[in-house]
Design an enzyme around this catalytic site. Structure first.
Site, PDB file in Angstrom:
ATOM      1  N   GLU A  46       1.001  -1.247  -0.140  1.00  0.00           N
ATOM      2  CA  GLU A  46       0.048  -0.048   0.000  1.00  0.00           C
ATOM      3  C   GLU A  46       0.914   1.112   0.093  1.00  0.00           C
ATOM      4  O   GLU A  46       1.546   1.517   1.202  1.00  0.00           O
ATOM      5  CB  GLU A  46      -0.855  -0.245   1.267  1.00  0.00           C
ATOM      6  CG  GLU A  46      -2.080   0.580   1.222  1.00  0.00           C
ATOM      7  CD  GLU A  46      -2.910   0.515   2.515  1.00  0.00           C
ATOM      8  OE1 GLU A  46      -3.119  -0.707   2.938  1.00  0.00           O
ATOM      9  OE2 GLU A  46      -3.382   1.445   2.982  1.00  0.00           O
ATOM     10  N   ASP A  57      -5.416   8.677   9.998  1.00  0.00           N
ATOM     11  CA  ASP A  57      -4.053   8.269  10.541  1.00  0.00           C
ATOM     12  C   ASP A  57      -3.640   8.887  11.958  1.00  0.00           C
ATOM     13  O   ASP A  57      -4.011   9.989  12.116  1.00  0.00           O
ATOM     14  CB  ASP A  57      -3.094   8.604   9.635  1.00  0.00           C
ATOM     15  CG  ASP A  57      -3.314   7.554   8.244  1.00  0.00           C
ATOM     16  OD1 ASP A  57      -3.305   6.238   8.530  1.00  0.00           O
ATOM     17  OD2 ASP A  57      -3.576   8.167   7.140  1.00  0.00           O
TER      18      ASP A  57
END
Lengths: 257, 260
Positions: A46, A57
């Site tokens: 990824e 995140d």
């Protein structure tokens, strides 16, 4: 069928997907990182598009994104790097980022470019299902791209079914109500959630992400899903040892045992 | 005026571009905000707090010398006379009532200059709810008096240390907090920004300003409609004051810096 779907046809257990932020630790580490991950036996990579406001995140990935932007990473450069990497590997590649980045680039141009450089899939956590289905799905599917959607412990069953219908490749199971990198072990509550999703017998394979950081959490995740996604822990390892080849080999060995 | 549609769009702008982790929270709010606001009990409580706690209606004042200077008739809508010193509290009073009806026990907010943080800390103190205000580290230094006020009101001020350490980063941290606390927490956004239904909800709570302007202006001039409305101060907060008047909404997803 693209490389992600091919992967899940031949492998449905212990699939290891590793995330890294493009442009970190060094601006031109993209190729080295992807090829090192492949050599170490990772199944899926990824590629994070560095972004100033990565809402889903945690601090580790945000810091790496800030550093990557300071290093000079742009989408333009990343596309060039990925096109070059694609000539050297058949590793399934996913680009991960936020929808603002896609809008800034131009949605249609972005999706076409992603396909053109040989990337196989996308994870865009803030792309809403409705907008995807009504504005982008036809184009994305015609380009052969696999968009993976997220589910969380709070996602209602009806919505999970909808996500299962719209997803290509795999479903990204967020392990808990949290941002990335926040937890260090897997709790009974999480296992109950994994079991509940297992009992739904979804069409797509599932990878568990958020809070997977070592051999123990990876193995636990693999018991309840087809594999797992690791991001923050790998970024931390690269921060401690920016020698990409060496760091990657050691890290993947630590995870797979 | 372009009204919001069911999906939260104002024409081509709007929507709710949020990570899946926030979807249940935002959905819960979307399904309930209009219903709660329409309830007589809600309106009674809201109106009574606006009158007795906030100090509404605020005066509409004819600025004679300013009018003479420019050769036009200028009225000032004195939102500065609201409790806590700004219009921000109209919205926080509305949202705290919303939060209570949703059964939330913990309130988070973002603030830049600190006015919204103070308004949020104030209504949390009023209702006895836990309050956490995210504020950029740079803003915390620049706006020390407002930080002190929030703390006096019992709020915890958490510094946002990432990025530019200003409002944008405080907003990021508040959203992350909400992702990590999806069940017991309500996020009080201070401006007509964020995912639907926030822009519409904040605009509705702030529309009290223009509702008052209409009848106050009629009392003063016999006419319930100004030729022009000028809003100054925080640009992000301006459209909501104009709700019953024709205008266009800004409102696309916040565009941060990114590669590309």
């Amino acid at each position: 069928m693209n490389r992600i779907e091919q992967l899940f046809q031949r492998k449905d257990k212990n699939v290891l997907n590793i995330y890294f932020t493009a442009g970190y630790p060094g601006l031109n580490d993209t190729e080295d990182i992807i090829l090192s991950l492949e050599k170490a036996g990772v199944d899926l990579v990824e590629v994070g598009m560095p972004y100033s406001d990565p809402l889903a995140d945690g601090p580790t990935i945000q810091e790496s994104g800030t550093a990557a932007l300071e290093n000079g990473m742009t989408l333009q450069l990343l596309f060039e790097q990925l096109a070059a990497v694609r000539k050297k590997t058949e590793m399934p590649l996913i680009m991960m980022g936020y929808f603002n980045q896609v809008m800034q680039y131009g949605e249609k141009a972005f999706f076409e470019k992603v396909a053109e450089v040989g990337v196989d899939g996308l994870i865009l956590p803030d792309l809403p299902l409705f907008e995807y289905e009504n504005h982008y799905k036809d184009l994305v599917e015609s380009l052969g791209l696999a968009v993976s959607f997220l589910i969380t412990p709070q996602t209602e069953p009806e919505r999970i079914r909808k996500i299962d219908d719209l997803t290509h490749g795999f479903i990204y199971m967020v392990s808990s109500s949290s941002i990335t990198g926040a937890k260090s072990e897997i709790t009974d509550t999480q296992i109950a959630y994994f079991n509940r999703i297992n009992d739904m017998h979804l069409k797509h394979k599932r990878l568990i992400g958020f809070g997977i950081s070592n051999q123990q959490t990876f193995e636990t995740a693999c018991q309840y899903a087809n594999g797992a996604i690791i991001g923050s822990a790998y970024i931390k390892a690269l921060k401690n040892n920016p020698n990409v080849a060496e760091c990657t080999a050691e890290f993947v060995k630590m995870v797979k045992g | 005026m372009i009204a919001v549609d069911e999906r939260g769009y104002y024409g081509e702008f709007g929507g709710a571009y949020i990570p899946e982790m926030l979807w249940p929270n935002v959905q819960e709010l979307r399904e309930n905000y209009l219903k709660f606001m329409a309830e007589p009990d809600f309106q009674r409580e809201f109106q009574s707090l606006l009158r007795d706690y906030v100090g509404r209606p605020t005066p509409l004042y004819l600025a004679k010398r300013l009018s003479e200077h420019f050769g036009v008739t200028i009225y000032l809508k004195r939102e500065d006379l609201c409790h806590t010193g700004a219009h921000k509290i109209n919205n926080t009073v509305g949202q705290i009532l919303m939060a209570k009806r949703l059964g939330k026990t913990r309130i988070i907010a973002e603030t830049g200059a600190g006015q919204h943080g103070v308004a949020t800390a104030t209504v949390c103190a009023l209702m006895g709810l836990e309050c956490i205000v995210y504020m950029g580290e740079v803003d915390i230094e620049r706006q020390a008096p407002n930080v002190a006020r929030m703390k006096m009101l019992g709020a915890e001020v958490r510094p946002a240390t990432s990025g530019s350490q200003t409002l944008k980063d405080a907003t990021n941290e508040a959203i992350r907090d909400w992702i990590n606390n999806p069940v017991d927490t309500h996020y009080i956004i201070g401006s007509v920004v964020g995912p639907h239904p926030y822009p519409d909800m904040v605009a509705r709570f702030q529309s009290v300003i223009s509702e008052e302007i209409k009848w106050q202006l009629e009392e003063h001039t016999g006419k319930d409609y100004p030729d022009a409305v000028i809003a100054c101060g925080v640009v992000a907060a301006t459209p909501q004051e104009l709700l019953p008047f024709p205008q266009r909404y800004p409102g696309a997803p916040d565009r941060g810096r990114s590669g590309g």
